[in-house]
Scaffold this active site. Structure first.
Site, PDB file in Angstrom:
ATOM      1  N   ASN A  42      36.504 -25.966 -14.122  1.00 36.20           N
ATOM      2  CA  ASN A  42      36.272 -25.431 -12.777  1.00 36.20           C
ATOM      3  C   ASN A  42      36.700 -26.442 -11.711  1.00 36.20           C
ATOM      4  O   ASN A  42      36.582 -27.660 -11.891  1.00 36.20           O
ATOM      5  CB  ASN A  42      34.824 -24.972 -12.587  1.00 36.20           C
ATOM      6  CG  ASN A  42      33.780 -26.038 -12.871  1.00 36.20           C
ATOM      7  OD1 ASN A  42      34.012 -26.964 -13.641  1.00 36.20           O
ATOM      8  ND2 ASN A  42      32.620 -25.903 -12.261  1.00 36.20           N
ATOM      9  N   VAL A  43      37.217 -25.899 -10.615  1.00 31.86           N
ATOM     10  CA  VAL A  43      37.711 -26.699  -9.491  1.00 31.86           C
ATOM     11  C   VAL A  43      37.123 -26.083  -8.228  1.00 31.86           C
ATOM     12  O   VAL A  43      37.574 -25.019  -7.790  1.00 31.86           O
ATOM     13  CB  VAL A  43      39.256 -26.699  -9.442  1.00 31.86           C
ATOM     14  CG1 VAL A  43      39.760 -27.538  -8.266  1.00 31.86           C
ATOM     15  CG2 VAL A  43      39.849 -27.226 -10.753  1.00 31.86           C
ATOM     16  N   GLU A  44      36.095 -26.729  -7.677  1.00 29.83           N
ATOM     17  CA  GLU A  44      35.378 -26.142  -6.545  1.00 29.83           C
ATOM     18  C   GLU A  44      36.050 -26.482  -5.213  1.00 29.83           C
ATOM     19  O   GLU A  44      37.061 -27.197  -5.166  1.00 29.83           O
ATOM     20  CB  GLU A  44      33.912 -26.611  -6.590  1.00 29.83           C
ATOM     21  CG  GLU A  44      33.212 -26.066  -7.831  1.00 29.83           C
ATOM     22  CD  GLU A  44      31.749 -26.430  -7.928  1.00 29.83           C
ATOM     23  OE1 GLU A  44      31.280 -27.294  -7.151  1.00 29.83           O
ATOM     24  OE2 GLU A  44      31.062 -25.836  -8.793  1.00 29.83           O
ATOM     25  N   CYS A  53      36.949 -20.878 -11.238  1.00 30.82           N
ATOM     26  CA  CYS A  53      36.257 -21.031 -12.510  1.00 30.82           C
ATOM     27  C   CYS A  53      37.193 -21.630 -13.553  1.00 30.82           C
ATOM     28  O   CYS A  53      38.420 -21.533 -13.444  1.00 30.82           O
ATOM     29  CB  CYS A  53      35.766 -19.677 -13.018  1.00 30.82           C
ATOM     30  SG  CYS A  53      34.373 -19.008 -12.113  1.00 30.82           S
ATOM     31  N   GLU A  55      37.889 -20.544 -16.440  1.00 33.16           N
ATOM     32  CA  GLU A  55      38.744 -19.537 -17.093  1.00 33.16           C
ATOM     33  C   GLU A  55      39.984 -19.249 -16.245  1.00 33.16           C
ATOM     34  O   GLU A  55      41.036 -18.896 -16.775  1.00 33.16           O
ATOM     35  CB  GLU A  55      37.948 -18.247 -17.318  1.00 33.16           C
ATOM     36  CG  GLU A  55      36.746 -18.420 -18.236  1.00 33.16           C
ATOM     37  CD  GLU A  55      35.472 -18.799 -17.482  1.00 33.16           C
ATOM     38  OE1 GLU A  55      35.553 -19.505 -16.462  1.00 33.16           O
ATOM     39  OE2 GLU A  55      34.400 -18.395 -17.934  1.00 33.16           O
ATOM     40  N   CYS A  86      31.739 -15.342 -16.058  1.00 33.80           N
ATOM     41  CA  CYS A  86      31.259 -14.418 -15.027  1.00 33.80           C
ATOM     42  C   CYS A  86      32.099 -13.132 -15.076  1.00 33.80           C
ATOM     43  O   CYS A  86      33.102 -13.043 -15.789  1.00 33.80           O
ATOM     44  CB  CYS A  86      31.345 -15.078 -13.651  1.00 33.80           C
ATOM     45  SG  CYS A  86      33.037 -15.287 -13.044  1.00 33.80           S
ATOM     46  N   CYS A  89      35.793 -13.487 -14.348  1.00 32.37           N
ATOM     47  CA  CYS A  89      36.535 -14.161 -15.420  1.00 32.37           C
ATOM     48  C   CYS A  89      36.694 -13.269 -16.642  1.00 32.37           C
ATOM     49  O   CYS A  89      37.679 -13.376 -17.363  1.00 32.37           O
ATOM     50  CB  CYS A  89      35.861 -15.475 -15.777  1.00 32.37           C
ATOM     51  SG  CYS A  89      36.087 -16.679 -14.462  1.00 32.37           S
TER      52      CYS A  89
HETATM   53  N1  THU Z   1      31.849 -21.190 -13.468  1.00 28.08           N
HETATM   54  C1  THU Z   1      32.920 -21.182 -14.299  1.00 28.08           C
HETATM   55  O1  THU Z   1      33.767 -22.084 -14.252  1.00 28.08           O
HETATM   56  N2  THU Z   1      33.041 -20.156 -15.167  1.00 28.08           N
HETATM   57  C2  THU Z   1      32.161 -19.123 -15.272  1.00 28.08           C
HETATM   58  O2  THU Z   1      32.419 -18.180 -16.004  1.00 28.08           O
HETATM   59  C3  THU Z   1      30.889 -19.158 -14.531  1.00 28.08           C
HETATM   60  C4  THU Z   1      30.820 -20.168 -13.450  1.00 28.08           C
HETATM   61  C5  THU Z   1      31.732 -22.269 -12.481  1.00 28.08           C
HETATM   62  C6  THU Z   1      31.940 -21.823 -11.064  1.00 28.08           C
HETATM   63  C7  THU Z   1      31.235 -22.917 -10.296  1.00 28.08           C
HETATM   64  O3  THU Z   1      32.160 -23.981 -10.102  1.00 28.08           O
HETATM   65  C8  THU Z   1      30.130 -23.375 -11.238  1.00 28.08           C
HETATM   66  O4  THU Z   1      30.445 -22.831 -12.510  1.00 28.08           O
HETATM   67  C9  THU Z   1      28.754 -22.909 -10.821  1.00 28.08           C
HETATM   68  O5  THU Z   1      28.715 -21.536 -10.661  1.00 28.08           O
END
Ligand code: THU
Length: 130
Positions: A42-44, A53, A55, A86, A89
């Site tokens: 994940n890259v926020e 996310c 994925e 989620c 994804c």
């Molecule tokens: N996140 C994912 O990378 N994949 C998912 O399927 C669920 C959530 C990440 C998004 C965010 O950066 C962190 O988890 C918290 O929600």
């Protein structure tokens, strides 16, 4: 299918996460139809809602490293907990893996058709105009 190796690979990928807002490191790993493994993390983003996310970045890796299809996918936190993709994804995985792609879930290893039932997918689109 070496699920243990795939899970370890996802945990390693989570080590590359950029997650200063949630603090949750997420990594994903997939076996592709040619046997190679692709990963994502994940890259926020400061806007929160525009974060990527694991994925999603893995979907980019699939395309950047030769394309093909996802055959088996796992998603893990940086400390090794299983995470379910989620909803968004699941749609991304369905697009690039289809209904038979296997996903690591709390209920065991399941095909995408069971984690995204009655999916809207590429098969439901009309032929694009010529
Ligand atoms: N996140 C994912 O990378 N994949 C998912 O399927 C669920 C959530 C990440 C998004 C965010 O950066 C962190 O988890 C918290 O929600």
């Amino acid at each position: 299918m070496d699920w243990e190796l795939l899970r370890e690979t996802a945990v390693k990928a989570a080590g590359h996460a950029y997650c200063p807002y949630s603090g949750l490191r997420v990594g994903s790993a997939a076996v592709c139809d040619d046997g190679r493994i692709v990963t994502g993390c994940n890259v926020e983003n400061a806007s929160y809602g525009l974060g990527l996310c694991a994925e999603c970045t893995m979907a980019g890796q699939l395309r950047l490293t030769g394309g093909g299809r996802f055959v088996a996918v796992t998603c893990r936190s940086g400390t090794g907990e299983l995470l379910m993709p989620c909803g968004r994804c699941r749609q991304v995985l369905y697009e690039l893996g289809g209904p038979d792609c296997l996903l690591d879930t709390p209920r065991g290893i399941l095909p995408m058709s069971e984690v995204l039932p009655d999916a809207f997918g590429p098969d439901q689109l009309p032929e694009p105009p010529a």
